[in-house]
Design a protein around this motif. Structure first.
Motif, PDB file in Angstrom:
ATOM      1  N   GLY A  80       0.694   8.589   5.473  1.00  0.00           N
ATOM      2  CA  GLY A  80       0.312   9.493   4.384  1.00  0.00           C
ATOM      3  C   GLY A  80       1.193  10.725   4.376  1.00  0.00           C
ATOM      4  N   THR A  81       0.551  11.884   4.251  1.00  0.00           N
ATOM      5  CA  THR A  81       1.299  13.144   4.242  1.00  0.00           C
ATOM      6  C   THR A  81       1.326  13.711   5.645  1.00  0.00           C
ATOM      7  OG1 THR A  81      -0.726  14.258   3.622  1.00  0.00           O
ATOM      8  CG2 THR A  81       0.723  13.633   1.838  1.00  0.00           C
ATOM      9  N   THR A 130       0.818  -1.217   0.000  1.00  0.00           N
ATOM     10  CA  THR A 130       0.000   0.000   0.000  1.00  0.00           C
ATOM     11  C   THR A 130       0.852   1.267   0.000  1.00  0.00           C
ATOM     12  OG1 THR A 130      -1.879  -1.099   1.035  1.00  0.00           O
ATOM     13  CG2 THR A 130      -1.779   1.276   1.285  1.00  0.00           C
ATOM     14  N   PHE A 131       2.036   1.213   0.562  1.00  0.00           N
ATOM     15  CA  PHE A 131       2.937   2.378   0.612  1.00  0.00           C
ATOM     16  C   PHE A 131       2.283   3.550   1.332  1.00  0.00           C
ATOM     17  CE2 PHE A 131       6.360   0.937  -2.264  1.00  0.00           C
ATOM     18  CZ  PHE A 131       5.751  -0.182  -2.814  1.00  0.00           C
ATOM     19  N   ALA A 132       1.596   3.272   2.439  1.00  0.00           N
ATOM     20  CA  ALA A 132       0.880   4.333   3.153  1.00  0.00           C
ATOM     21  C   ALA A 132       1.765   5.045   4.160  1.00  0.00           C
ATOM     22  CB  ALA A 132      -0.337   3.754   3.867  1.00  0.00           C
ATOM     23  N   LEU A 133       2.914   4.468   4.489  1.00  0.00           N
ATOM     24  CA  LEU A 133       3.746   5.043   5.544  1.00  0.00           C
ATOM     25  C   LEU A 133       5.054   5.564   4.963  1.00  0.00           C
ATOM     26  CD1 LEU A 133       3.328   2.317   8.320  1.00  0.00           C
ATOM     27  CD2 LEU A 133       1.922   4.333   7.909  1.00  0.00           C
ATOM     28  N   THR A 134       5.647   6.495   5.696  1.00  0.00           N
ATOM     29  CA  THR A 134       6.942   7.021   5.270  1.00  0.00           C
ATOM     30  C   THR A 134       7.687   7.519   6.492  1.00  0.00           C
ATOM     31  OG1 THR A 134       8.062   8.506   3.730  1.00  0.00           O
ATOM     32  CG2 THR A 134       6.176   9.411   4.897  1.00  0.00           C
ATOM     33  N   LYS A 163       0.482  21.618  -0.927  1.00  0.00           N
ATOM     34  CA  LYS A 163      -0.148  20.339  -0.550  1.00  0.00           C
ATOM     35  C   LYS A 163      -1.071  19.826  -1.644  1.00  0.00           C
ATOM     36  CE  LYS A 163      -1.333  18.503   3.925  1.00  0.00           C
ATOM     37  NZ  LYS A 163      -0.051  18.270   4.538  1.00  0.00           N
ATOM     38  N   LYS A 186      -4.541   0.800 -11.201  1.00  0.00           N
ATOM     39  CA  LYS A 186      -3.452   1.718 -10.889  1.00  0.00           C
ATOM     40  C   LYS A 186      -3.408   1.918  -9.386  1.00  0.00           C
ATOM     41  CE  LYS A 186      -1.546   6.071 -12.648  1.00  0.00           C
ATOM     42  NZ  LYS A 186      -1.209   6.761 -11.394  1.00  0.00           N
ATOM     43  N   SER A 187      -2.264   1.600  -8.813  1.00  0.00           N
ATOM     44  CA  SER A 187      -2.018   1.885  -7.403  1.00  0.00           C
ATOM     45  C   SER A 187      -0.511   2.061  -7.283  1.00  0.00           C
ATOM     46  CB  SER A 187      -2.535   0.740  -6.521  1.00  0.00           C
ATOM     47  OG  SER A 187      -1.747  -0.403  -6.712  1.00  0.00           O
ATOM     48  N   PRO A 188      -0.024   2.614  -6.182  1.00  0.00           N
ATOM     49  CA  PRO A 188       1.411   2.890  -6.132  1.00  0.00           C
ATOM     50  C   PRO A 188       2.269   1.700  -6.590  1.00  0.00           C
ATOM     51  CG  PRO A 188       0.361   3.846  -4.229  1.00  0.00           C
ATOM     52  CD  PRO A 188      -0.702   3.076  -4.972  1.00  0.00           C
ATOM     53  N   HIS A 189       3.098   1.924  -7.584  1.00  0.00           N
ATOM     54  CA  HIS A 189       4.045   0.947  -8.112  1.00  0.00           C
ATOM     55  C   HIS A 189       3.398  -0.213  -8.871  1.00  0.00           C
ATOM     56  CE1 HIS A 189       7.298   2.940  -5.931  1.00  0.00           C
ATOM     57  NE2 HIS A 189       6.404   3.101  -4.978  1.00  0.00           N
ATOM     58  N   VAL A 190       2.101  -0.100  -9.124  1.00  0.00           N
ATOM     59  CA  VAL A 190       1.429  -1.107  -9.941  1.00  0.00           C
ATOM     60  C   VAL A 190       0.582  -0.377 -10.973  1.00  0.00           C
ATOM     61  CG1 VAL A 190      -0.411  -2.828  -9.967  1.00  0.00           C
ATOM     62  CG2 VAL A 190       1.323  -2.915  -8.186  1.00  0.00           C
ATOM     63  N   LYS A 191       0.737  -0.772 -12.229  1.00  0.00           N
ATOM     64  CA  LYS A 191      -0.077  -0.137 -13.256  1.00  0.00           C
ATOM     65  C   LYS A 191      -0.366  -1.154 -14.331  1.00  0.00           C
ATOM     66  CE  LYS A 191      -0.296   4.097 -15.916  1.00  0.00           C
ATOM     67  NZ  LYS A 191       0.453   5.199 -16.489  1.00  0.00           N
ATOM     68  N   HIS A 211       5.526  12.721   0.228  1.00  0.00           N
ATOM     69  CA  HIS A 211       5.719  13.488   1.454  1.00  0.00           C
ATOM     70  C   HIS A 211       7.089  13.196   2.075  1.00  0.00           C
ATOM     71  CE1 HIS A 211       4.861  15.505   5.212  1.00  0.00           C
ATOM     72  NE2 HIS A 211       5.308  14.429   5.834  1.00  0.00           N
ATOM     73  N   ASP A 260      -3.814   6.654   3.586  1.00  0.00           N
ATOM     74  CA  ASP A 260      -4.166   5.561   2.677  1.00  0.00           C
ATOM     75  C   ASP A 260      -4.114   4.192   3.355  1.00  0.00           C
ATOM     76  OD1 ASP A 260      -4.391   7.379   0.612  1.00  0.00           O
ATOM     77  OD2 ASP A 260      -2.313   7.142  -0.038  1.00  0.00           O
ATOM     78  N   ASN A 289       3.153   7.439 -10.154  1.00  0.00           N
ATOM     79  CA  ASN A 289       2.587   6.175  -9.693  1.00  0.00           C
ATOM     80  C   ASN A 289       3.252   5.689  -8.408  1.00  0.00           C
ATOM     81  OD1 ASN A 289       0.484   4.425 -10.112  1.00  0.00           O
ATOM     82  ND2 ASN A 289       1.817   2.851 -10.976  1.00  0.00           N
ATOM     83  N   ILE A 290       3.381   6.606  -7.470  1.00  0.00           N
ATOM     84  CA  ILE A 290       3.875   6.262  -6.143  1.00  0.00           C
ATOM     85  C   ILE A 290       2.840   6.762  -5.140  1.00  0.00           C
ATOM     86  CG2 ILE A 290       6.301   6.341  -6.822  1.00  0.00           C
ATOM     87  CD1 ILE A 290       6.506   9.119  -5.699  1.00  0.00           C
ATOM     88  N   SER A 291       3.048   6.515  -3.873  1.00  0.00           N
ATOM     89  CA  SER A 291       2.023   6.898  -2.903  1.00  0.00           C
ATOM     90  C   SER A 291       2.238   8.324  -2.428  1.00  0.00           C
ATOM     91  CB  SER A 291       2.043   5.940  -1.710  1.00  0.00           C
ATOM     92  OG  SER A 291       3.198   6.179  -0.933  1.00  0.00           O
ATOM     93  N   ARG A 292       1.169   8.895  -1.880  1.00  0.00           N
ATOM     94  CA  ARG A 292       1.263  10.232  -1.278  1.00  0.00           C
ATOM     95  C   ARG A 292       2.340  10.256  -0.201  1.00  0.00           C
ATOM     96  NH1 ARG A 292      -4.886  11.052  -1.865  1.00  0.00           N
ATOM     97  NH2 ARG A 292      -5.035   8.993  -0.967  1.00  0.00           N
ATOM     98  N   ALA A 293       2.397   9.153   0.576  1.00  0.00           N
ATOM     99  CA  ALA A 293       3.368   9.092   1.668  1.00  0.00           C
ATOM    100  C   ALA A 293       4.788   9.182   1.125  1.00  0.00           C
ATOM    101  CB  ALA A 293       3.189   7.796   2.463  1.00  0.00           C
ATOM    102  N   GLU A 294       5.037   8.520   0.020  1.00  0.00           N
ATOM    103  CA  GLU A 294       6.394   8.567  -0.544  1.00  0.00           C
ATOM    104  C   GLU A 294       6.755   9.984  -0.992  1.00  0.00           C
ATOM    105  OE1 GLU A 294       7.520   4.611  -2.760  1.00  0.00           O
ATOM    106  OE2 GLU A 294       5.428   5.097  -3.134  1.00  0.00           O
TER     107      GLU A 294
END
Lengths: 934, 152
Positions: free
Chosen positions: A192-193, A175-179, B37, A434-439, B55, A201, B48-53
């Motif tokens: 997310g942000t 999901t790539f929801a964290l950073t 933002k 389409k989702s992060p890193h998948v298309k 950020h 997400d 095609n990456i996530s919002r978190a990335e």
């Protein structure tokens, strides 16, 4: 159980044939080349302290605790990022290493709360006492806990920035929801942000919580209840993925459901439903007493088991006496265990003495059973889930795995991130497109109801452009059938150019997708209810099998035709003989030899004539020929199409027995209610979408006091048919005796192996992960003509839009379970998705209440405007009873199996400010038929 | 209101370039003065990456700003060499002169004062950059002139 051990090897296993031998602390250890020293050590029984490493994700080398000394190498490399090399000699303990580890731990502890946590355990392990730095310097101890997720919290004070959560969200869940937000001392884990978890997400799969080494991410319930006392390994009761779970238990109460690492369907992963949303099982709405009533307008009377069973048995027998042997029947549940389903169909065949048994698979995957048996010879998917890791091209048709089969979707996404190609055939832009890193390389957004035209056009392209595998066809398939099919498929009406008129998809896109499927290497088809729930559902299944055979994509790893089964045990309920024309193991009731075996085992004469299918039961009930039903764990009044007709049928019955956890919508029409058991109270087995039979084990005793199979057996005995088992294991033994594909299955084998995939018999004593390896089960692969016949349900001037239906991640089917969990924070009502153009034409703005009318009925939902829809197509989920999605669906159905055409309903949509009449009545009736006398 | 069409135009220039995200963020910042933002969804969608990335990258680099900067941007080096040549005292003086704290933007939006760690001009410490132009051996006296000179 032999599956208690749960070693974390720190880094993932490497797959290579080349072995490397190393010496670690004097032990000689041989591992595959590329393995980390950490993993080699742990495989060899040498533990190395670590924090940032876990074997579900790639090595990271940040915590610096796993340092080692290597002969001939300067310094102290991290064992997680150091691969083994031949002859390497490693020391994992020395004075120098101990000092280094203590020094590092001391820094961690100096910025960590004092209350005991797993970090303190690690500090003790490396022998750290005290902390010379104190806690007065700059620190992160006064940060705010994020409580937004209903199931887990995040306490940044305990975080050591190892990023296991971030990496698990990326590598395991996808999901790539964290950073990591910021850098240096200011860096912190962010969702997310830098939002809270709930509004990010995050899909609440739990992978981050499981990965966290410090309890910075922690499960709220586990924190409240404290340490569990025991572990019971069992199988999730939601979707057809069939994830293995470890139920962590304290005082007969579940503390948490931890995904089981050795569960072969899920390999230690989970989704929000299985991981967290199991507490419907202990919800106060559970009915714990048997209940009876004369009329459905009477209040329910709580009675004892004997009284309820005698009441039901007497009325069943009276009805048979008055209206004939065939005037009663029942429906088995794809939510129940194989054993529970088996005894219900046995009761009907041997006790009721007719074949009026059907199952909810009728309304989902019956075309799968039909189509795959007619072409390949087996009513089941061809592959094991793991096969996807060898797939080069995935073709996903009418399925939305990220919502409906989330754990398998994570595995698909892993493979897609490794570079596999993706073709999605779906009217909607689903989460896989389409989702992060998948298309998706191709998304073919076809008009609902035109699947067969599409698959024909793909096959046409393959055959006319010479992209087939002729050797495979010659060797493995029926030549006459192939030639007939070839003549048909190359006809111009099947060309992409002609077909694009009905499908609305550009012909060149169809051709390109076909070329990719046929020539891109191992190609696998995955499909869901978007294939089966059509008037040509069976034709489409056949069409996919034709295509796979023509391109040689069946019979090895990485290929196949794979139904993504909706319910936990829909494969099993079909296997267990729930269809009116088939005994367990898909053996026809009209076959004298098969029937003879059952007659001998069961000691009665059996009816050779198939009984009613579910839709026939409803029709016959309305006609007054069918008078009583025993419904096990299925809510037909909500789940089956054309609710008005279903309700009329229910109303016409003299006796309706409902066996369920809750007073569901169907129970409003019932005279007898047998309270059922949740999966936590059962011993038995579920069979998932890959034919995997997994054990379900009792975490607690049945809260209503009786095993479900025992209820059925007692009903049989009260009707004069002697059914008796001492435990669920004896039922499986009987299944194995009577079912050639299950011959070798027993609870003992399952306990030993963890799970097995049928066929499991003399030829394959440990089961069969991949089918049709040396040839098709039916002998020669059978090509069948698949002429496209448009559905009669078409958009017209009066009903210009096509409604299609589906599911969402957080809710499950009719929602009987998930609506009774905190998952409602993600989805508390069904909405109608509509394209901006269609909305604008009708003056609808986002959030308006809209009336959806079909020729069958009307219902009201809130509108959501989204470009995920194509113009002309609207969509809703069907999780909430008051939504009445099935008020509008029609009684069209698959020509071969009567599977309803849920996916295509012509409708018109307009703004409104009131509920529909049905919804008004539903509210009143719902109240008046659910009253329980005190 | 952020013109997201303009943002998408910028994003599309970079999505096919390997490692194009950093370039794209610079591009966005040069158009808007910061990374709004409102553009994060489009950036995530484009790459095609996530919002978190997205950020994560923005927050990692101090040079990517998430709110509008002042009309004038003054950056003072705080790294070792400049520190040893009095950059901390200088910073305090500059705060007084400009009427804004370090790493803040004055309420009237006229000026932002930012921290930098090394311009690579250590031999001539302390260093201050005013609107992109580097000034060496800055003292509080000549800073006032410099600021005014820049304004003139």
């Amino acid at each position: 159980m032999t599956y208690e051990h749960d070693i974390d090897y720190g880094t993932p296993a490497k797959k290579t044939d080349k072995a490397v031998t190393v010496e670690i602390d004097g032990r000689t250890i041989t591992v595959p080349e590329g393995t980390s020293v950490m993993r080699a050590a742990r495989e060899g029984g040498v533990d190395i302290p670590s924090l940032c490493a876990t074997d579900s994700i790639k090595e990271y080398g940040s915590c610096r605790l796993c340092l080692i000394e290597v002969d001939g190498v300067r310094g102290t490399p991290a064992s997680c990022t150091t691969p083994v090399s031949e002859g390497m000699s490693v020391k994992t303990t020395s004075d120098r290493l101990t000092q280094l580890r203590r020094g590092i731990m001391e820094l961690y502890i100096s910025d960590h709360p004092d209350d005991d946590s797993p970090l303190h355990d690690m500090a003790r392990l490396v022998g750290l006492e005290g902390n010379r730095y104190g806690k007065d310097g700059h620190n992160h101890l006064k940060t705010i806990i994020d409580d937004s997720n209903p199931y887990f919290s995040f306490d940044p004070a305990k975080c050591i920035l190892c990023a296991r959560c971030v990496r698990a969200c990326e590598e395991v869940q996808g999901t790539f929801a964290l950073t990591i937000d910021g850098r240096g001392f200011d860096s912190k884990i962010a969702a997310g942000t830098d939002q809270d978890f709930l509004s990010s997400d995050c899909v609440s799969c739990g992978a981050c919580v499981q990965a966290c080494p410090t309890d910075s991410l922690f499960e709220k319930r586990a924190m409240e209840m404290g340490k569990p006392e025991k572990t019971v390994i069992t199988t999730c009761a939601y979707c057809g993925v069939g994830c293995g779970f470890k139920a962590e238990v304290k005082n007969d109460e579940v503390v948490s459901m931890m995904p089981w690492k050795e569960g072969q369907a899920n390999q230690g992963h989970s989704c929000v439903k299985g991981r967290f949303a199991w507490d419907y099982a202990i919800h106060e709405d559970r009915i714990l007493n048997p209940m009876i009533r004369e009329n459905i307008t009477d209040p329910w009377q709580k009675v004892g088991w004997d009284e309820a069973i005698d009441f039901a048995a007497k009325r069943l027998m009276d009805i048979q006496k008055e209206h004939g042997r065939k005037s009663i029947g029942g429906i088995t549940s794809s939510r129940c265990t194989n054993e529970e389903v088996f005894v219900v169909q046995k009761l009907i065949r041997a006790g009721f003495k007719n074949n009026n048994v059907d199952t909810c698979a009728r309304v989902c995957h019956s075309p799968t059973g039909y189509g795959l048996r007619e072409t390949l010879g087996t009513s089941a998917g061809t592959q094991t889930f793991d096969s996807v890791m060898d797939t080069d091209v995935m073709m996903v048709i009418g399925a939305n795995p990220p919502d409906a089969h989330p754990v398998f979707a994570s595995q698909m996404k892993r493979r897609l991130r490794e570079g596999a190609k993706l073709i999605v055939i779906d009217p909607r832009k689903t989460g896989l497109v389409k989702s992060p890193h998948v298309k998706a390389d191709f998304h073919l957004p076809l008009q609902p109801g035109t699947n067969v035209a599409m698959i024909n056009a793909i096959a046409h392209t393959v055959m006319t452009e010479g992209l087939m595998n002729q050797d495979y066809i010659n060797e493995r398939c029926d030549t006459d059938a192939f030639n007939d099919w070839l003549d048909f498929i190359i006809q111009p009406q099947n060309s992409p150019e002609v077909v694009s008129e009905y499908t609305g998809v550009n012909a060149e896109d169809i051709r390109e997708a076909a070329r990719l499927y046929a020539t891109g290497g191992n190609a696998a088809i995955y499909y869901g209810l978007g294939v089966t729930e059509h008037s040509q559902g069976s034709t489409m299944v056949i069409g996919m099998a034709n295509l796979a055979m023509a391109t040689g994509n069946i019979g090895r790893l990485g290929v196949g035709v794979n139904p993504l089964r909706g319910q936990n045990n829909v494969q099993g309920s079909c296997d267990m003989g729930s269809f009116p024309h088939e005994f367990p193991g898909y053996r026809p009731v009209g076959n004298d030899e098969a029937r003879g075996e059952f007659e001998e085992e069961w000691g009665v004469d059996l009816d050779p004539v198939p009984g009613y299918r579910i839709p026939n039961m409803f029709d016959a009930a309305v006609d007054g020929k069918y008078k009583a039903m025993y419904i096990q764990g299925e809510d037909v009044a909500q789940s089956d199409p054309n609710t008005h007709h279903v309700e009329a049928a229910m109303n016409a019955l003299d006796l309706l027995i409902v066996q369920d956890l809750f007073l569901n919508e169907t129970a409003r029409f019932a005279h007898v209610f047998f309270p059922g058991t949740s999966f936590l109270e059962k011993n038995g087995t579920f069979t998932n979408a890959e034919r995997r039979i997994s054990r379900v084990r009792k975490v607690m005793e049945p809260v209503q006091g009786m095993d479900e199979w025992e209820i059925t057996c007692r009903l049989g005995r009260a009707m004069g048919y002697d059914m008796h088992y001492n435990n669920a294991s004896e039922i499986m033994d009987e299944i194995a005796r009577l079912t050639p594909t299950f011959r070798n299955v027993s609870f003992d084998l399952l306990d030993e192996k963890g799970s097995v995939q049928w066929p499991c018999n003399e030829k394959a004593p440990e089961g069969t992960p991949i089918m049709h390896i040396d040839g098709f089960v039916r002998g020669k692969g059978n090509f069948i003509l698949t002429e496209y016949v448009p559905t009669t349900e078409r958009s017209t001037r009066k009903f210009p839009l096509i409604l299609t239906t589906g599911r969402i991640l957080s809710q499950y089917n009719v929602g009987a379970q998930t609506r009774r969990t905190k998952n409602n924070v993600w989805h508390d009502k069904d909405v109608l998705d509509i394209h901006p153009h269609d909305a604008e034409n009708r003056g609808i703005v986002d959030g308006d209440m809209v009336m959806i009318q079909s020729r069958m009925g009307e219902t009201v939902l809130e509108a959501r405007i989204t470009e995920n829809m194509q113009p002309g197509v609207v969509y809703t989920t069907f999780h909430m009873p008051e939504s009445g999605a099935n008020i509008i669906t029609t009684d069209n159905s698959d020509w071969a199996t009567s599977c309803p055409e849920y996916k295509v309903t012509a409708v018109e949509v307009r703004q409104t400010n009131r509920k529909s009449d049905w919804q008004e009545e539903f509210d009143d009736f719902s109240e008046s038929t659910r009253h329980i006398a005190e | 209101m952020v013109n997201t069409d303009k943002a998408v135009e910028v994003i599309n220039q970079y999505i096919d370039i390997p490692g194009g995200l950093l370039e794209c963020l610079h591009g966005i910042q040069s158009v808007f003065g910061f990374v709004p933002k409102e553009t994060i969804d489009d950036i995530a969608d484009g790459f095609n990456i996530s919002r978190a990335e997205v950020h994560g990258v923005i927050s990692y680099y101090h040079d990517f700003k998430t709110s509008p900067r002042g009309k004038k941007v003054v950056r003072i080096c705080q790294a070792e060499a400049c520190q040893s040549m009095g950059s901390r005292d200088l910073t305090r003086r500059v705060e007084e002169i400009l009427g804004v704290k370090i790493d803040e933007t004055r309420v009237d939006g006229a000026v932002s004062l930012e921290t930098v760690y090394c311009f690579g001009n250590c031999a001539l410490s302390p260093n201050v950059e005013i609107d992109g132009k580097l000034h060496a051996r800055v003292t509080s006296d000549n800073f006032e002139k410099l600021v005014k000179g820049e304004e003139a």
